[in-house]
Design an enzyme around this catalytic site. Structure first.
Site, short mmCIF file in Angstrom:
data_model
loop_
_atom_site.label_atom_id
_atom_site.label_comp_id
_atom_site.label_asym_id
_atom_site.label_seq_id
_atom_site.Cartn_x
_atom_site.Cartn_y
_atom_site.Cartn_z
N ILE A 92 -60.84 -1.75 -117.89
CA ILE A 92 -61.53 -2.15 -118.11
C ILE A 92 -61.26 -3.80 -119.48
O ILE A 92 -60.78 -2.59 -121.11
CB ILE A 92 -63.38 -1.91 -118.60
CG1 ILE A 92 -63.31 -0.84 -117.33
CG2 ILE A 92 -63.82 -2.39 -118.87
CD1 ILE A 92 -63.48 -1.57 -116.52
N LYS A 93 -61.67 -4.27 -120.02
CA LYS A 93 -61.63 -5.55 -120.84
C LYS A 93 -62.21 -5.54 -121.87
O LYS A 93 -63.58 -5.64 -121.42
CB LYS A 93 -61.25 -6.97 -120.27
CG LYS A 93 -59.37 -7.00 -120.13
CD LYS A 93 -59.38 -8.77 -119.70
CE LYS A 93 -58.93 -9.38 -120.78
NZ LYS A 93 -58.37 -10.96 -120.47
N VAL A 94 -62.56 -4.60 -122.75
CA VAL A 94 -63.33 -5.00 -123.70
C VAL A 94 -63.02 -5.40 -125.25
O VAL A 94 -61.77 -6.22 -125.52
CB VAL A 94 -63.10 -3.55 -124.12
CG1 VAL A 94 -64.42 -3.22 -125.46
CG2 VAL A 94 -63.78 -2.19 -123.34
#
Length: 215
Positions: free
Chosen positions: A82-84
């Protein structure tokens, strides 16, 4: 140093994966939008091509929005990361997701301080954007080098993904300073295969072969 491809174009991913050099893929909303396809469908297809970390980015701006979005994305495939975004809300989300055993890649990092915060919050990966740092007259590779040094000094296991790669020299430079990964656009990967002396050598070999092949 491992190599990822930075694209959402499955044809590009499929082509480069045949080289045997890909360890993962990074995407973002802009890259997905460029393809004009369903986001989850694209991510699922990428996971079928490359057996490695596949970064898919949340679009919520608060932790309360990011966390459920991340949980849904993580269900697509075990390899989804997950890119945050690197914000205070992003850090909150990373900390929550760490406790849920969901791996994260904190993106839009432009300083070693930001990378340190993301790592301490529990990020699996941090992504300094070296090309964009260069664009404002600073040294993107130096940010990677500083981050490598800080992480090594303090035994931080978070991996560094050098992003916003603009040309082949960026790849060499971040490899030399110890980046764990470089995520590279398709065009730059293709450039990395080229050298004028290689072309000259092939041309000469073929010319020489023409002189002897029928003897």
């Amino acid at each position: 140093m491992r190599l990822f491809i930075d694209t959402a174009n499955v044809d590009e991913i499929r082509e480069i994966s045949r080289w045997g050099i890909l360890s993962g893929v990074t995407t973002n909303p802009s890259l997905i939008a460029k393809e004009g396809r369903n986001f989850r469908e694209v991510v699922r297809e990428i996971c079928e091509i490359v057996d490695g970390p596949i970064s898919a980015e949340v679009v919520g701006m608060t932790a309360d929005e990011m966390v459920p979005e991340a949980e849904e994305l993580a269900k697509i495939h075990d390899n989804v990361i997950i890119k945050v975004p690197m914000t205070d809300e992003g850090l909150k989300a990373v900390n929550i997701l760490k406790d849920k055993d969901i791996k994260t890649n904190v993106t839009l990092i432009f300083s070693a301080n930001q990378a340190l915060l993301a790592a301490l919050a529990g990020a699996t990966y941090v992504s300094p954007f070296i090309g964009r740092i260069d664009d404002i007259g600073q040294d993107g590779v130096l940010v990677v080098e500083d981050t490598v040094q800080v992480f090594a000094q303090h035994g931080i296991e978070t991996e560094i993904i050098s992003a916003s790669i603009r040309h082949p020299m960026h790849v060499l430079e971040v490899a030399k300073v110890g980046s764990d990964i470089a995520t590279i656009p398709y065009g730059v990967l293709k450039q990395m295969t080229l050298h004028p002396l290689t072309d000259t050598g092939i041309k000469r070999f073929l010319e020489d072969w023409e002189t002897v092949k029928n003897k």
